[in-house]
Motif scaffolding. Structure first.
Motif, PDB file in Angstrom:
ATOM      1  N   VAL A  73      50.669  54.724 -10.220  1.00 32.84           N
ATOM      2  CA  VAL A  73      50.118  54.335 -11.509  1.00 32.84           C
ATOM      3  C   VAL A  73      49.644  52.887 -11.452  1.00 32.84           C
ATOM      4  O   VAL A  73      48.640  52.514 -12.076  1.00 32.84           O
ATOM      5  CB  VAL A  73      51.163  54.539 -12.621  1.00 32.84           C
ATOM      6  CG1 VAL A  73      50.657  53.990 -13.954  1.00 32.84           C
ATOM      7  CG2 VAL A  73      51.514  56.014 -12.767  1.00 32.84           C
ATOM      8  N   THR A  74      50.341  52.051 -10.686  1.00 37.23           N
ATOM      9  CA  THR A  74      49.911  50.661 -10.529  1.00 37.23           C
ATOM     10  C   THR A  74      48.514  50.589  -9.945  1.00 37.23           C
ATOM     11  O   THR A  74      47.668  49.815 -10.420  1.00 37.23           O
ATOM     12  CB  THR A  74      50.890  49.897  -9.623  1.00 37.23           C
ATOM     13  OG1 THR A  74      52.211  50.023 -10.142  1.00 37.23           O
ATOM     14  CG2 THR A  74      50.536  48.428  -9.555  1.00 37.23           C
ATOM     15  N   ALA A  87      49.316  40.658 -14.413  1.00 40.55           N
ATOM     16  CA  ALA A  87      49.620  41.943 -13.781  1.00 40.55           C
ATOM     17  C   ALA A  87      50.069  41.694 -12.340  1.00 40.55           C
ATOM     18  O   ALA A  87      49.712  40.687 -11.731  1.00 40.55           O
ATOM     19  CB  ALA A  87      48.399  42.854 -13.803  1.00 40.55           C
ATOM     20  N   PHE A  88      50.833  42.610 -11.795  1.00 45.44           N
ATOM     21  CA  PHE A  88      51.296  42.437 -10.419  1.00 45.44           C
ATOM     22  C   PHE A  88      51.634  43.793  -9.831  1.00 45.44           C
ATOM     23  O   PHE A  88      51.801  44.787 -10.542  1.00 45.44           O
ATOM     24  CB  PHE A  88      52.513  41.499 -10.354  1.00 45.44           C
ATOM     25  CG  PHE A  88      53.651  41.908 -11.245  1.00 45.44           C
ATOM     26  CD1 PHE A  88      54.641  42.759 -10.798  1.00 45.44           C
ATOM     27  CD2 PHE A  88      53.730  41.424 -12.542  1.00 45.44           C
ATOM     28  CE1 PHE A  88      55.688  43.139 -11.629  1.00 45.44           C
ATOM     29  CE2 PHE A  88      54.774  41.794 -13.381  1.00 45.44           C
ATOM     30  CZ  PHE A  88      55.756  42.654 -12.919  1.00 45.44           C
ATOM     31  N   GLY A 101      55.699  47.250 -10.129  1.00 48.88           N
ATOM     32  CA  GLY A 101      54.358  46.974 -10.610  1.00 48.88           C
ATOM     33  C   GLY A 101      54.359  46.829 -12.119  1.00 48.88           C
ATOM     34  O   GLY A 101      55.035  47.583 -12.826  1.00 48.88           O
ATOM     35  N   GLY A 102      53.591  45.863 -12.631  1.00 47.95           N
ATOM     36  CA  GLY A 102      53.538  45.614 -14.066  1.00 47.95           C
ATOM     37  C   GLY A 102      52.111  45.521 -14.566  1.00 47.95           C
ATOM     38  O   GLY A 102      51.219  45.055 -13.862  1.00 47.95           O
ATOM     39  N   ASP A 137      58.559  49.214 -14.840  1.00 45.82           N
ATOM     40  CA  ASP A 137      57.953  49.357 -13.515  1.00 45.82           C
ATOM     41  C   ASP A 137      57.121  50.634 -13.497  1.00 45.82           C
ATOM     42  O   ASP A 137      57.660  51.738 -13.412  1.00 45.82           O
ATOM     43  CB  ASP A 137      59.059  49.413 -12.452  1.00 45.82           C
ATOM     44  CG  ASP A 137      58.528  49.749 -11.073  1.00 45.82           C
ATOM     45  OD1 ASP A 137      57.325  49.508 -10.817  1.00 45.82           O
ATOM     46  OD2 ASP A 137      59.312  50.258 -10.253  1.00 45.82           O
ATOM     47  N   VAL A 138      55.793  50.491 -13.556  1.00 44.08           N
ATOM     48  CA  VAL A 138      54.947  51.689 -13.572  1.00 44.08           C
ATOM     49  C   VAL A 138      54.900  52.362 -12.204  1.00 44.08           C
ATOM     50  O   VAL A 138      54.449  53.509 -12.093  1.00 44.08           O
ATOM     51  CB  VAL A 138      53.519  51.350 -14.063  1.00 44.08           C
ATOM     52  CG1 VAL A 138      53.539  50.967 -15.535  1.00 44.08           C
ATOM     53  CG2 VAL A 138      52.874  50.262 -13.237  1.00 44.08           C
ATOM     54  N   ASN A 139      55.383  51.686 -11.158  1.00 44.73           N
ATOM     55  CA  ASN A 139      55.507  52.349  -9.857  1.00 44.73           C
ATOM     56  C   ASN A 139      56.546  53.468  -9.885  1.00 44.73           C
ATOM     57  O   ASN A 139      56.556  54.338  -9.017  1.00 44.73           O
ATOM     58  CB  ASN A 139      55.899  51.339  -8.776  1.00 44.73           C
ATOM     59  CG  ASN A 139      54.695  50.647  -8.177  1.00 44.73           C
ATOM     60  OD1 ASN A 139      53.566  51.128  -8.282  1.00 44.73           O
ATOM     61  ND2 ASN A 139      54.912  49.513  -7.550  1.00 44.73           N
TER      62      ASN A 139
END
Length: 888
Positions: A73-74, A87-88, A101-102, A137-139
């Motif tokens: 998703v990241t 973002a990261f 991931g954000g 964390d979208v990861n």
């Protein structure tokens, strides 16, 4: 729990909903009896036929995800133009949040973007970004289970509560599936690395229409191998002189170099003597000629090694009468491993651990070749390579009931979401063992320890000197909610619709560092712990009012009560006017809030480093030869249980225009002001106003900064303004098939920051990490079984300066003025798909077709990445081959 006083204070917000639940239940007709099905759109709890609401919503479909070649998703969200500074992803070197991931809509940080799964909250990652701010964390969200991603580009605290200041990303998972499908893909770069095999299986049974139930399961696995700096032309060596930068190779090497004792302000050695035996010296004519050299490019992983496994179960049962029982359970495990450069004796001298940057080898030490004098060794502690590894597991279980009750489209659900992350560090020295068992009382090396030859040393000593450090972070969110919507009454211009709801939630956050780190035994690693929990109760209501036949107004309000800080009330008003059948105008006003994170109210003091800092006292004018112009400073941040929530006010105005069939153009402007921001004071502002904050800056007797104290408090504000332009079109070109064109553009020319309340706002747009514009333009051509697409991705340039107060650039008058900014990043992606074989779907995605190197980011020269991973990728041209087969 939800307090009685909270109910009384919320009465005005929900009285209309209470009346509707009672008196109106007897007269309401079934609004879904027509042929058009109503759906719920992210940003509103009222089901509707028209999916274009007063707020801008961008949708990424399953088909678009598959064409992108993304594996997380990241990856998908990185390509969204509105996802900006802050973002990261997992590629960030030496991150507080390894493997995570954000998303940062509008550049306001991951803490200002609310992440939902199927409209409900998710437990945050086990460690805070920057040691302070929590985020999801979208990861951890399995990409193969995603049906679509809806991004609401508007404030939505009146609907969803805390964190929805900049917008909402709602991840919609697959709801039902029948059959058995297997898919596999394999990704590889033109450099034959970053190998990314994936496999996925989905099986489902039952038709809701015929069997009255559906159950399905999905399993997916993916992994990616690491990419090191030395594997790419731009970062192949730490010698960056070819770009007009420094030679960052080091004489603090492994196994090291010998110097005469003394010399330099920090005892780095007076004169070079010879390399330690076992090293091949360089002979390139540089200042390092003849020395053993440490080139960190061989040890810095630009892309970490990752593995992801996920399992999703979901089911729906038709209970009759329009009622459905639903539930899902997901389990994910992500592992992460990233190597970085090791620390040297110089680093430990700067921390005050050892007396000089080069360790003295006394006469008689087995590595001192001289019998008449002591020597000093410049050394890199590479005996055990420096790695950070993480394993994150997440579990999410949802059970609920939806249906039509007394005329209401209603839904209730129970959610338990949990995240657990174990992080381990290797290659970091335990200070007390270094000082007491490697060195003698005078700070000289003991003859029993050999540098650069770990096998010659006592195994027990080496394990104590290089301990494995283990941190843990565990979070949980558990909630129960109930909401419903219906037409309240029929007005002259249409139905007056209402939605009401309530939610009770418990949140907990606990992060525990390794005992050695917490005790200060590892001077180069910061540590903080947090252990907090709280209860939240909320009431909310929303009205859709047909003011005229072509004008619809939306009113919403929500009241949240937190057991730790109190109550937050947030309203929203929106209007949509259909001026013409093909032209609509829309506008919104909303207020929002972000509750103080549990890490900000309950954590122990956190130690961190700020890099690239210029001290105006000891570096009044930027100078590349002055170390005080590019400092790495240790800072201590402290929690504050008396914090207030951050607040925001936002406005938007837009038009939706369809000049002809199959062409849609939307233009939306936004204006967001966030106040009472929670942070430690900005370092550059602090140093420029040091006299106003006594005790915040600690200096050594020579005036050099030793440490910063940055307690969390409600400080300043951020004001952003910009606009989004979306264009969608679809053409039937006869025998040549169909052509779809789509473009998304974001411009943010205003990003004003006041570091403390009442301070003058300073314009940051266009400074470091703040590009003023991003866009993506794509075309998809479908003809028969073939699909071909191309997408142009653009990130605008921005200055290397962190702040407008530091716009001067030492490179501007030299031979490389381009280093004063990070240039534009333009890449093109392509996809070719074929479905001409029964039950088989084939695809090839090529990202960065031109193998365009990322623009050089001088601010990341010290990390050796030379790129900003929030916007650019180190992969280069990447090929992903995909096949999907429907077995039945």
């Amino acid at each position: 729990m939800f307090r009685l006083s909270m109910v009384s204070r919320a009465a005005l917000l929900v009285c209309m909903g209470s009346i509707a639940l009672g008196a109106m239940a007897q007269t309401q007709t079934d609004t879904d009896s027509g042929s058009l099905k109503r759906i719920e759109i992210t940003g509103s709890r009222i089901k509707r036929v028209d999916s274009e609401t007063a707020s801008a919503v961008q949708v990424i479909t399953r088909e678009q995800i598959e064409r992108s070649g993304a594996t997380s998703v990241t990856d998908v969200m990185k390509s969204v133009p509105a996802n900006n500074a802050g973002a990261f992803d997992e590629s960030a070197v030496a991150s507080f949040t390894p493997g995570a991931g954000g998303v940062s809509l509008r550049g306001l940080g991951a803490q200002a973007t609310l992440i939902l799964i199927n409209g409900r909250r998710v437990a945050p990652f086990g460690f805070a970004s920057g040691g302070q701010q929590t985020f999801v964390d979208v990861n951890s969200i399995p990409l193969d289970a995603v049906e679509r991603i809806e991004t609401l580009l508007d404030g939505a605290s009146a609907i969803y509560g805390s964190d929805a200041i900049a917008g909402v990303v709602n991840i919609i998972l697959r709801k039902d599936f029948t059959g058995f499908t297997g898919s596999a893909s394999y990704g590889i770069t033109q450099y034959k690395d970053a190998k990314t095999p994936t496999v996925s299986l989905t099986v489902g049974h039952g038709s809701l229409a015929e069997d009255k139930y559906n159950v399905f399961a999905n399993f997916s696995h993916s992994e990616r191998s690491a990419v090191y700096a030395s594997d790419r032309p731009t970062t192949s060596t730490a010698d960056q002189r070819r770009f007009g930068l420094l030679d960052r190779r080091s004489s603090y090497a492994f196994p090291g170099n010998l110097y005469t004792v003394g010399g330099g302000a920090i005892g780095s050695g007076a004169a070079f003597l010879r390399p330690v035996a076992g090293c091949t010296p360089v002979a390139d004519g540089s200042s390092l000629n003849g020395r053993c050299v440490y080139d960190a490019a061989n040890y810095v992983a630009l892309v970490p090694q990752t593995k992801k496994d996920s399992l999703l179960f979901a089911g729906t049962m038709d209970l009759g009468g329009g009622n459905e029982l639903f539930g899902d359970a997901s389990f994910t495990r992500n592992t992460f491993s990233q190597q970085s450069n090791s620390y040297s004796t110089s680093t430990y001298q700067s921390q005050g651990t050892i007396p000089s940057a080069a360790i003295t080898l006394p006469i008689g030490h087995p590595q001192n070749p001289y019998t008449d004098r002591e020597v000093a060794i410049r050394y890199r502690f590479q005996d055990v390579p420096s790695y950070v590894s993480a394993e994150s597991t997440t579990q999410r279980v949802v059970a609920g009931l939806r249906g039509t009750w007394w005329g209401w489209d209603a839904e209730t659900g129970v959610v338990v979401s949990r995240s657990n992350t174990d992080v381990s560090h290797t290659g970091f020295l335990r200070d007390s063992v270094l000082v007491n068992e490697v060195l003698d009382a005078d700070g000289k090396a003991l003859p029993t320890f050999q540098f650069g030859n770990p096998c010659a040393n006592n195994a027990s000593l080496m394990s104590r000197l290089y301990p494995t450090l283990r941190d843990n972070g565990t979070t949980q969110t558990a909630s129960i909610d109930l909401h419903g919507s219906r037409d309240l009454m029929q007005m002259a211009n249409g139905p007056l619709s209402i939605s009401v709801g309530t939610e009770i939630r418990n949140e907990s956050f606990a992060s525990t560092p390794d005992a050695l780190t917490a005790a200060g035994e590892i001077s180069v690693l910061g540590a903080s712990s947090a252990d907090g929990k709280r209860n939240i109760g909320a009431l909310y209501t929303e009205l859709s009012i047909p003011l005229f036949k072509t004008v619809e107004a939306q009113l919403a309000a929500r009241m949240d009560h937190y057991s730790d800080f109190g109550t937050a009330t947030t309203p929203k008003a929106a209007i949509k006017w259909k001026v013409l059948p093909n032209l609509a105008v829309r506008a919104t006003y909303s207020e929002g809030f972000r509750a103080p994170a549990l890490t900000e109210t309950s954590s122990s003091p956190a130690s961190s480093f700020y890099s690239g800092i210029r001290d105006p006292k000891t570096c009044p004018v930027p100078d590349t030869t002055n170390l005080n112009c590019d400092l790495s400073i240790n800072a201590i941040s402290g929690s504050n249980p008396n914090l207030k929530p951050e607040r925001s006010k936002s406005m938007s105005f837009g038009i939706v225009f369809e000049p002809i069939d199959n062409i849609s153009v939307t233009l939306d402007t936004y204006n967001i002001k966030r106040t009472d921001e929670i942070s430690g004071i900005d370092v550059d502002y602090l140093l420029a106003h040091e006299g106003d904050y006594p005790g915040y800056v600690q200096r050594l007797p020579d005036g050099t900064i030793n440490k910063l104290n940055l307690p969390y408090t409600n400080l300043g504000s951020t004001h952003v303004m910009g606009y989004d332009l979306d264009i969608k079109s679809r053409f039937n070109i006869g025998e040549y098939g169909k052509l779809t064109l789509q473009g998304s553009y974001n411009a943010e020319p205003t990003y004003q920051v006041a570091n403390v309340a009442g301070a003058t706002e300073v314009e940051y747009a266009g400074t470091y990490g703040q590009p003023k514009q991003r866009f993506k333009l794509g075309a998809v051509w479908d003809k028969g079984p073939w699909t071909t697409s191309a997408t142009w991705n653009h990130v605008g340039d921005y200055l290397r300066a962190y702040t407008p107060a530091d716009l001067s650039c030492s490179y501007s008058t030299g031979p490389n003025p381009g280093l004063c900014k990070v240039d534009v990043d333009n890449t093109v992606d392509m996809f070719i798909g074929y479905k001409g074989i029964k039950n088989l779907d084939l695809g090839l995605t090529i990202t960065n077709v031109g193998n365009v190197a990322p623009p050089i980011d001088e601010r990341n020269a010290g990390r050796l990445t030379l790129l900003n991973s929030a916007y650019s990728s180190a992969l280069g041209r990447n090929y992903t081959f995909r096949a999907k087969y429907n077995f039945w």
